[in-house]
Design an enzyme around this catalytic site. Structure first.
Site: not given
Length: 340
Positions: A287, A303
């Site tokens: 992301h 992440c």
């Protein structure tokens, strides 16, 4: 020769030397377009015209240096290494004649472009006071940019400091203002990615096409000791632009007081930025970020973070089912032919 004349000549020489020194630090379109590699590595303490040129060319070539800031930092060095290996040159994390000549050989168009700030650029909505944590974000309508300057810098993959250096007297919040910015905007990629390599130690992403051509490279922030990224091979499940962020109390993120699940609205300064590439392990994805300057220099909650523009670029080339391999170690060899 009189003493007064000698003193005058000395003072004039010092003045001329100071002018030369000031000119050497000048940062404008001419300095960047004409910058050449002469053998010495640029000093990374100041914004450097040669580094700006190198960063723009790397970005155009698909080897992202992260935020274009004019400084020869670690993310530029990572991009130089990937670029040199992919182009059959000796692996290097420094700028040299062979790499610079290869980068400039197919230079197409000016490195900088003049734009005019529009009414849409300055009307917002903006969020001048950025929240400090997830708890403060959950009640906000949109996680917007702080101001027009931040939005304009990100649109052109630049640091705000470089944007100001190129436009020292500009009114960024005034429609009609003319600005000089990095010319990095690309057409939509025509090649699809079938395999992504995430190196947890090197903090990098490499994206490959079906015929094993290296399509793109990005510096990344990959997990942390407290919240490590996954291991092994996962798959892409979905790609979303302007995503909502959903916090699950099971994550137990440090500093979050809430004990119930909550949702944070979209926006470029959302915790996952403006793009979310969901992976097949629950809660993990690739992301964007609200802080592009911290890519590879901070930690994530497990992440894989990219700059907002790099995440958006990668998202255009992936679809459900793409393989994402998490690797460790410092063997950086590309072992694939470069994309043509």
């Amino acid at each position: 020769m009189s003493i007064n004349l000698v003193r005058a000549l000395i003072l004039f020489g010092a003045f001329a030397l100071s002018l030369l020194s000031a000119n050497a630090k000048t940062l404008d379109g001419i300095a960047i377009e004409s910058a050449q590699f002469l053998g010495a590595q640029p000093d990374d303490s100041d914004i450097d015209a040669l580094v700006v040129k190198t960063q723009i060319l790397l970005d155009r070539a698909g080897f992202s240096p992260g935020e274009i800031d004019g400084k020869l930092g670690e993310n530029v060095k990572k991009a130089l290494r990937a670029y040199s290996e992919a182009n059959g040159l000796p692996s290097t994390m420094t700028l040299n004649h062979d790499v610079f000549e290869r980068l400039t050989a197919n230079m197409n168009g000016s490195l900088l472009v003049e734009i005019t700030v529009t009414e849409d650029d300055v009307k917002g909505p903006f969020l001048p006071r950025q929240p400090k944590g997830l708890d403060e974000m959950k009640g906000l309508k949109r996680l917007a940019y702080r101001d027009a300057k931040e939005a304009l810098a990100e649109r052109h993959h630049m640091s705000e400091a470089l944007l100001v250096a190129l436009n020292p007297h500009a009114e960024f919040s005034q429609a009609g203002t003319t600005l000089m910015v990095a010319n990095v905007l690309k057409a939509k990629p025509s090649t699809m990615v079938t395999r992504i390599e995430v190196n947890k130690d090197l903090q990098t992403i490499k994206a490959f096409s079906q015929d094993n051509a290296l399509v793109a490279f990005y510096p990344a922030t990959v997990g942390s000791e407290e919240k490590p990224s996954p291991s092994g091979t996962l798959k892409v499940l979905a790609v979303r632009s302007n995503p909502f962020y959903r916090y699950n109390p099971d994550y137990k993120f440090k500093g979050v007081r809430a004990r119930r699940a909550f949702t944070i609205n979209p926006g470029p300064n959302n915790p996952v930025g403006s793009t979310w590439i969901a992976l097949s392990e629950r809660g993990y994805g690739i992301h964007g970020t609200s802080e592009p300057s911290k890519i590879s220099k901070a930690e994530s909650n497990g992440c894989v973070r990219l700059t907002n523009w790099d995440a958006a670029h990668l998202a255009q080339m992936v679809k459900k089912g793409v393989t994402v391999e998490f690797r460790e170690g410092t063997d950086s060899q590309v072992n694939a032919r470069p994309a043509k």
